[in-house]
Design a protein around this motif. Structure first.
Motif, PDB file in Angstrom:
ATOM      1  N   HIS A 116       0.830  -1.206   0.000  1.00  0.00           N
ATOM      2  CA  HIS A 116       0.000   0.000   0.000  1.00  0.00           C
ATOM      3  C   HIS A 116       0.863   1.255   0.000  1.00  0.00           C
ATOM      4  N   GLN A 156       2.737   2.797  -3.524  1.00  0.00           N
ATOM      5  CA  GLN A 156       1.909   3.541  -4.487  1.00  0.00           C
ATOM      6  C   GLN A 156       1.204   4.715  -3.818  1.00  0.00           C
ATOM      7  N   THR A 189       0.151   5.593 -13.118  1.00  0.00           N
ATOM      8  CA  THR A 189      -0.278   5.044 -11.831  1.00  0.00           C
ATOM      9  C   THR A 189      -0.349   3.511 -11.820  1.00  0.00           C
ATOM     10  N   GLN A 225       1.900   1.197  -9.359  1.00  0.00           N
ATOM     11  CA  GLN A 225       1.321   0.166  -8.495  1.00  0.00           C
ATOM     12  C   GLN A 225       2.001  -1.181  -8.708  1.00  0.00           C
ATOM     13  N   ASN A 268       4.187  -3.214  -5.957  1.00  0.00           N
ATOM     14  CA  ASN A 268       3.920  -4.590  -5.541  1.00  0.00           C
ATOM     15  C   ASN A 268       5.148  -5.472  -5.743  1.00  0.00           C
TER      16      ASN A 268
END
Lengths: 251, 223
Positions: B175, B178, B192, B196, B200
């Motif tokens: 979390h 990002q 974006t 992300q 991850n």
């Protein structure tokens, strides 16, 4: 008429802003084509016939644009379907025998006026702090006098579709109002009409938002996922950017 | 202070601060993980000890270390304050919640994950940092960092605690990475999703590498 479905409702009942509330259980037979609010009308008819106090709930347009229906249905603002308000939710989305928990939008900054009716005047005060543009008095200017590229107008319009219902606040674990404020800041920052107050606006609106006691954003994305108008999370990023620029500019 | 006070006062200022300190901590993780991964050369810790020696004695790294602790403290204190403050914004709780319908559990549990990381960090600093920075100076210790790792990770509960710490780190980063960009106002339909995915990937690779270290040492996979 189609066969009705029987549902059990657990509805939050609260006399007024200061009294404590609790859940009451009611059984309602509803037509699957009824909207959720029409089902509540049926419940209230029932309660009135029984000589009981009907459930207070807000509604105005019943076509998804007024943003008054402040219900959290089974833990989700405006119910289980995405991109709609409670009035656009139909009983066909539920099954016979379902137990449906209905409670008001909850946040310290949103008082419960009565039952499912919620006081969202905190939003009005945030708008009053900066959600406006200045215009000259006199004759109305011609349409399209100020040229705005179509893609900018589209983006501004996307943010402007916010109906101020407060679902974002009610869905957020921090009761943060940033999607609402972000939508308004984004809309006005994009348009040439909003340029004059651009930096003072974002600071004033964020200050008012903090003063109203809304929580801080932790980027969970719950607000955008529950927004009946599908305002994207990017409006919060835009607000952050606008705010940072204004602050570094000494506003 | 007039210009930067908002970083500690307003709701957006605080999250910008969480984001900036978080990104710095991410850059630290990259270096820390890279240096420590040298144990996997399986050369009895020779290259690793050399790298650790450099990191422990280079004046620039030592100066940045001071900054690291300042940023770490700001991130911890501000994070704990925000966690507590945000939790108070809805006094009357919902009778029924459905959080998983609109967000991931770990995005809603950053305070909890961060607290687990803090507990891990206390154990971790006690194991290595305190000893290598202070004790050795006093005793003129002969033990290399690699030998210290071998000794510490001989204990099964320590290995378990470290693996749990790494799991917390993975979710915190998934979390946090990002989210840091969103807080700074970086949100774009093209970039974006990429941020992300990188976040991850970073979270998983770094956490798995870190978790592999105590495990490999405990089971003598690296000698």
């Amino acid at each position: 008429m189609e066969k009705g479905i029987n549902v059990t409702l657990k509805v939050w009942r609260q006399k007024n802003e200061t009294s404590a509330g609790s859940f009451e259980t009611y059984k309602v037979q509803a037509n699957p084509d009824m909207s959720f609010l029409e089902m509540f009308d049926v419940l209230n008819e029932q309660l009135i016939t029984e000589g009981k106090d009907p459930v207070a709930f807000d509604h105005d347009c019943r076509e998804g644009i007024c943003g008054m229906c402040s219900m959290v249905i089974n833990g989700r603002p405006h119910g289980p379907k995405g991109g709609i308000t409670t009035c656009q939710l139909h009983m066909r989305s539920f099954k016979d025998g379902d137990i449906i928990v209905v409670e008001p939008f909850r946040a310290n900054s949103f008082g419960v006026i009565k039952d499912l009716s919620v006081d969202r005047t905190a939003f009005d005060r945030i708008i009053a702090a900066g959600g406006f543009v200045s215009v000259n008095t006199g004759n109305a200017v011609d349409a399209n006098n100020i040229l705005i590229p179509k893609e900018i107008a589209d983006k501004a319009f996307e943010a402007a579709t916010c109906i101020g219902c407060g679902a974002c606040v009610s869905a957020c674990k921090n009761a943060s109002a940033m999607l609402f404020v972000g939508a308004k800041v984004t809309q006005l920052a994009l348009l040439p009409q909003g340029k004059a107050e651009r930096q003072s606006r974002v600071v004033a609106m964020v200050n008012q938002m903090d003063a109203e006691g809304f929580g801080a954003c932790t980027n969970t994305g719950a607000c955008a996922a529950e927004c009946p108008k599908e305002i994207p999370l990017s409006v919060i990023a835009t607000m952050n950017r606008e705010y940072l620029a204004a602050k570094l500019n000494g506003k | 202070m007039k210009i930067f006070g908002f970083l500690f006062q307003s709701s957006i200022g605080k999250k910008i601060m969480m984001s900036l300190t978080g990104l710095f901590l991410i850059s630290f993780l990259l270096v820390h993980c890279g240096v420590n991964a040298m144990i996997f050369f399986n050369d009895g810790g020779e290259i690793f000890n050399e790298a650790a020696e450099f990191m422990g004695t280079n004046w620039l790294i030592r100066t940045i270390e001071v900054g690291l602790f300042v940023f770490l403290l700001i991130h911890i204190i501000q994070g704990l304050y925000l966690w507590n403050d945000n939790a108070k914004k809805r006094k009357e709780k919902y009778g029924k919640t459905a959080g998983n319908a609109n967000s991931t559990w770990y995005s809603r549990s950053m305070g909890l994950l961060g607290t687990l990381l803090l507990l891990f960090l206390i154990i971790h600093l006690r194991h290595f940092w305190v000893i290598s920075r202070f004790t050795d100076v006093v005793t003129g210790g002969e033990q290399t960092l690699y030998e210290m790792m071998k000794e510490v990770f001989a204990e099964p509960w320590v290995v378990a605690a470290y693996v749990l710490g790494c799991i917390s780190l993975a979710y915190h980063l998934m979390h946090g990475f990002q989210s840091a960009f969103q807080s700074l106002g970086i949100n774009h339909p093209l970039y974006t999703p990429l941020i992300q995915q990188i976040g991850n990937g970073f979270a998983i690779v770094v956490s798995v590498l870190f978790a592999a270290m105590p495990v490999a040492m405990h089971f003598n996979i690296v000698q």
